[in-house]
Design an enzyme around this catalytic site. Structure first.
Site, PDB file in Angstrom:
ATOM      1  N   ASP A 284       0.701  -1.203  -0.027  1.00  0.00           N
ATOM      2  CA  ASP A 284      -0.051  -0.098  -0.142  1.00  0.00           C
ATOM      3  C   ASP A 284       0.888   1.415   0.108  1.00  0.00           C
ATOM      4  O   ASP A 284       1.784   1.407   0.630  1.00  0.00           O
ATOM      5  CB  ASP A 284      -0.646   0.131   1.218  1.00  0.00           C
ATOM      6  CG  ASP A 284      -1.931   1.180   1.257  1.00  0.00           C
ATOM      7  OD1 ASP A 284      -2.764   1.382   0.473  1.00  0.00           O
ATOM      8  OD2 ASP A 284      -1.621   1.903   2.180  1.00  0.00           O
ATOM      9  N   GLU A 326       0.790  -0.444  -5.169  1.00  0.00           N
ATOM     10  CA  GLU A 326      -0.279   0.582  -5.034  1.00  0.00           C
ATOM     11  C   GLU A 326       0.341   2.015  -5.260  1.00  0.00           C
ATOM     12  O   GLU A 326       0.625   2.642  -4.180  1.00  0.00           O
ATOM     13  CB  GLU A 326      -1.379   0.336  -4.011  1.00  0.00           C
ATOM     14  CG  GLU A 326      -2.483   1.132  -4.042  1.00  0.00           C
ATOM     15  CD  GLU A 326      -2.639   2.340  -3.251  1.00  0.00           C
ATOM     16  OE1 GLU A 326      -3.532   3.266  -3.712  1.00  0.00           O
ATOM     17  OE2 GLU A 326      -1.841   2.799  -2.607  1.00  0.00           O
TER      18      GLU A 326
HETATM   19  C1  GLC Z   1      -4.085   3.644  -0.027  1.00  0.00           C
HETATM   20  C2  GLC Z   1      -5.465   3.043   0.032  1.00  0.00           C
HETATM   21  C3  GLC Z   1      -6.392   3.870   0.752  1.00  0.00           C
HETATM   22  C4  GLC Z   1      -5.777   4.473   1.844  1.00  0.00           C
HETATM   23  C5  GLC Z   1      -4.197   4.974   1.950  1.00  0.00           C
HETATM   24  C6  GLC Z   1      -3.702   5.299   3.077  1.00  0.00           C
HETATM   25  O1  GLC Z   1      -4.163   4.676  -0.886  1.00  0.00           O
HETATM   26  O2  GLC Z   1      -5.945   2.372  -1.331  1.00  0.00           O
HETATM   27  O3  GLC Z   1      -7.631   3.351   0.817  1.00  0.00           O
HETATM   28  O4  GLC Z   1      -6.430   5.579   2.528  1.00  0.00           O
HETATM   29  O5  GLC Z   1      -3.400   3.953   1.103  1.00  0.00           O
HETATM   30  O6  GLC Z   1      -3.360   3.935   3.683  1.00  0.00           O
END
Ligand code: GLC
Length: 657
Positions: A284, A326
């Site tokens: 993430d 991500e």
């Molecule tokens: C990523 C997740 C999102 C979250 C962020 C902080 O972007 O997809 O939902 O708010 O990380 O953890």
């Protein structure tokens, strides 16, 4: 690679390993460590070589890799070896993913297991279960504020249930994806609590400052991620009497990767989940891993080096496990998360294709493909052995992160165009039937993103409200069209739970004080299984969408040209409503597929002759692989009905598909 300095250090480290580690049979571990150690050592030295405890930490890292290797089950190790032999396995067109919240989808982990046949019926064979670890009882950013990296929230289930699910899925040829939230912890994590109690060791796990000097310097260049609900990038902690860096929400403390302990801890966490049977780890918020004053603190070179090291370490212990990056960043930055090289500087095998996602929404709003064509033409090419995660909706908002110069080349003015998209997708524009909501509006910059479920954004909600059957059919067509794109583009398509039955916005989050100020909850539904049952009745909306997708999925799986070997050629055509590309067979034989999509609400025409002869593809007798139909031709032009797409094969080549 053999290099004397790192090799002799490796020998020293192996001599110093604890006796219980040395006694194990570590043959495969040693060969992989030998192959990866030069890279790991160089990167670790680059980041931490200036520290007195460098060697001690290097040993600690090797011990983590060894311990997790010893713990890895025989079955998972066999899988590692099979995947090493067939290293392109994940590029196959056979993979189809779905992201879901365990509680929203099926109540808890046991429920998810019971619903696996539903997913299999649709054709899903990769399931991303959204965060389900212990997190603050109040607001927890949808589970992304993690309080314990190894403990499942008891409301969702137990670790053994997760392992049983992983096992159950593996036996059925399905992949399990889980998050590791590498950038931050919640303020209730043990490390944060110890930091709060004044333990320096743990204060060094985060970015903590006793006054505003450094935070103010950071703020000069750092953007705000949640400007409405969590402005600024630092939070005052009353107990500690200090400022903590909190880039996302104020209860999400950013981890400090300039401290090697943090890196080692997080590698341990990744390998812990690898050993529970997770096939793919979604890392993430990877763009944020390195913070530097004077920068936006995203996409820093060191963030890439951290990811390369994580990959190298994972390859030593659990080489069959893949990473998803991500990184919802500018198109020019996204491809960098695959790494610089597929072998010597690899990062993540898979990355979210946020660019394609946003461009598809642009095509829906404008009914033309000017920006879509432009944006895809300029999408940097990616490494071999790397693939996209193509999606339309997910648990997050839709960011309009296009490149300004692409917007200009498509004939628009960037600010005005983004404003139009926002107005369109939130239904403010008079000709729009979209029912999104603005998210993350930043008064200072005028930026905003968009929340909303797929079905509501493409007009299904408005159509049902007006009892408009034609508009309902239009919305269904758009849902199928968008999926037709992510199924054929190249990469792993990732559906979002609920979209397969046309789930509308759910505004019940407004009644929950912990969610009310975050409208991303409007598209994180609790599945209504009575509604889902309607997919079994002919003619219902649910049936049309579910069966439509099911058909596309089953056809996709049979088309080798849809495997992702960088075998997509985008074609420039003289009709702005069309998105056209050719997928060739990875082995260069027959079996090319021409994808033609019409984003307009009127029929459009394509002169196939202008495409010339491409390999075996003569375009003489095109046939659509999804419907089996021969599309209409008018004066030698292909006719594409409104919101329709074709996966065309040339009939003469059919036998080879
Ligand atoms: C990523 C997740 C999102 C979250 C962020 C902080 O972007 O997809 O939902 O708010 O990380 O953890």
């Amino acid at each position: 690679m053999y290099e004397q300095v790192s090799h002799s250090l490796l020998n020293e480290i192996l001599d110093e390993l604890r006796p219980e580690i040395r006694r194990q049979n570590l043959r495969h571990f040693y060969t992989r460590l030998g192959a990866n150690f030069y890279a790991i050592h160089s990167l670790f030295y680059h980041l931490y070589g200036h520290r007195d405890d460098f060697k001690e930490k290097m040993i600690a890292l090797v011990e983590v890799m060894a311990n997790r290797y010893i713990e890895r089950s025989d079955e998972l190790e066999r899988l590692d070896m099979a995947r090493e032999q067939d290293h392109n396995w994940f590029l196959s067109q056979e993979w189809i993913g779905m992201a879901l919240y365990a509680d929203g989808f099926a109540g808890d982990l046991k429920g998810v297991k019971k619903r696996i046949p539903y997913l299999q019926d649709l054709g899903i064979n990769m399931v991303h279960i959204m965060p389900m670890l212990v997190c603050p009882q109040g607001a927890s950013d949808g589970g992304y504020a993690v309080s314990n990296f190894r403990k499942i929230d008891p409301r969702i289930g137990k670790l053994e249930e997760l392992e049983a699910l992983a096992d159950y899925m593996r036996k059925r040829g399905m992949l399990l994806t889980l998050d590791v939230v590498v950038n931050h912890t919640s303020d209730e994590h043990e490390w944060a609590e110890k930091a709060r109690e004044g333990e320096e060791k743990y204060q060094n796990y985060y970015y903590i400052f006793h006054d505003r000097d450094v935070p103010d310097m950071f703020e000069e260049t750092m953007p705000e991620i949640f400007p409405e609900t969590s402005p600024g990038n630092f939070t005052w902690d009353e107990v500690m009497g200090k400022w903590v860096m909190t880039v996302f929400n104020s209860n999400q403390w950013d981890l400090n990767y300039s401290n090697p302990r943090v890196f080692i801890e997080m590698v341990d966490v990744i390998l812990f989940w690898a050993n529970r049977g997770v096939d793919i780890v979604r890392l993430d918020a990877v763009a944020f891993l390195w913070k530097k004053v004077g920068t936006i603190c995203q996409n820093e070179r060191e963030a890439h080096l951290i990811l390369q090291m994580m990959k190298d370490c994972c390859q030593v212990t659990a080489p069959g496990v893949l990473f998803i990056a991500e990184a919802i960043v500018a198109p020019s930055e996204i491809t960098k998360y695959f790494g610089e090289d597929a072998i010597i500087a690899k990062e993540c095998e898979i990355a979210y294709n946020a660019t394609f996602m946003a461009l598809l929404w642009d095509a829906i709003a404008t009914k033309n493909c000017n920006l879509l064509n432009q944006g895809i033409l300029n999408l940097p090419s990616k490494l071999d052995r790397a693939t996209w995660l193509n999606y339309i909706r997910c648990h997050d908002d839709i960011g309009l992160g296009f490149d300004d110069s692409d917007i200009e080349r498509a004939g628009y003015e960037p600010f005005a165009h983004r404003h139009f998209l926002l107005e369109y997708l939130t239904g403010k524009y008079e000709d729009s039937d979209a029912r999104g909501q603005p998210f993350g509006r930043n008064e200072k910059t005028g930026d905003a993103r968009i929340s909303g479920s797929l079905a509501s954004l493409v007009g299904l909600e408005a159509a049902l409200e007006h009892g408009d059957e034609e508009a309902t059919e239009r919305a269904i067509k758009r849902i199928l069209l968008l999926h037709g794109m992510i199924f054929s583009f190249g990469g792993i398509p990732l559906l979002y739970y609920g979209d397969e039955i046309g789930t509308l916005n759910d505004c019940s989050f407004l009644e929950d004080e912990n969610r009310a100020n975050d409208n991303r909850w409007m598209h994180r539904p609790k599945i209504d299984w009575n509604k889902a049952e309607r997919r079994l009745h002919r003619g219902t909306i649910e049936q049309k969408i579910f069966d439509g997708l099911k058909k596309q999925i089953s056809v996709r799986k049979t088309i080798p040209a849809f495997a992702d070997f960088n075998n997509r050629e985008q074609l420039t055509v003289d009709n702005e409503h069309l998105f056209v590309f050719l997928r060739s067979h990875p082995e260069g034989t027959n079996g090319a597929v021409l994808v033609v999509a019409n984003f307009d609400d009127r029929p459009q025409y394509l002169d196939l002759a202008i495409l010339g002869n491409r390999g075996q593809f003569q375009f003489s007798q095109p046939q659509d692989l999804v419907s089996g139909e021969k599309p209409s031709m008018f004066k030698e032009q292909l006719v594409i009905p409104p919101f329709r797409f074709y996966w065309l094969t040339d009939q003469s080549a059919l036998g080879f598909v």
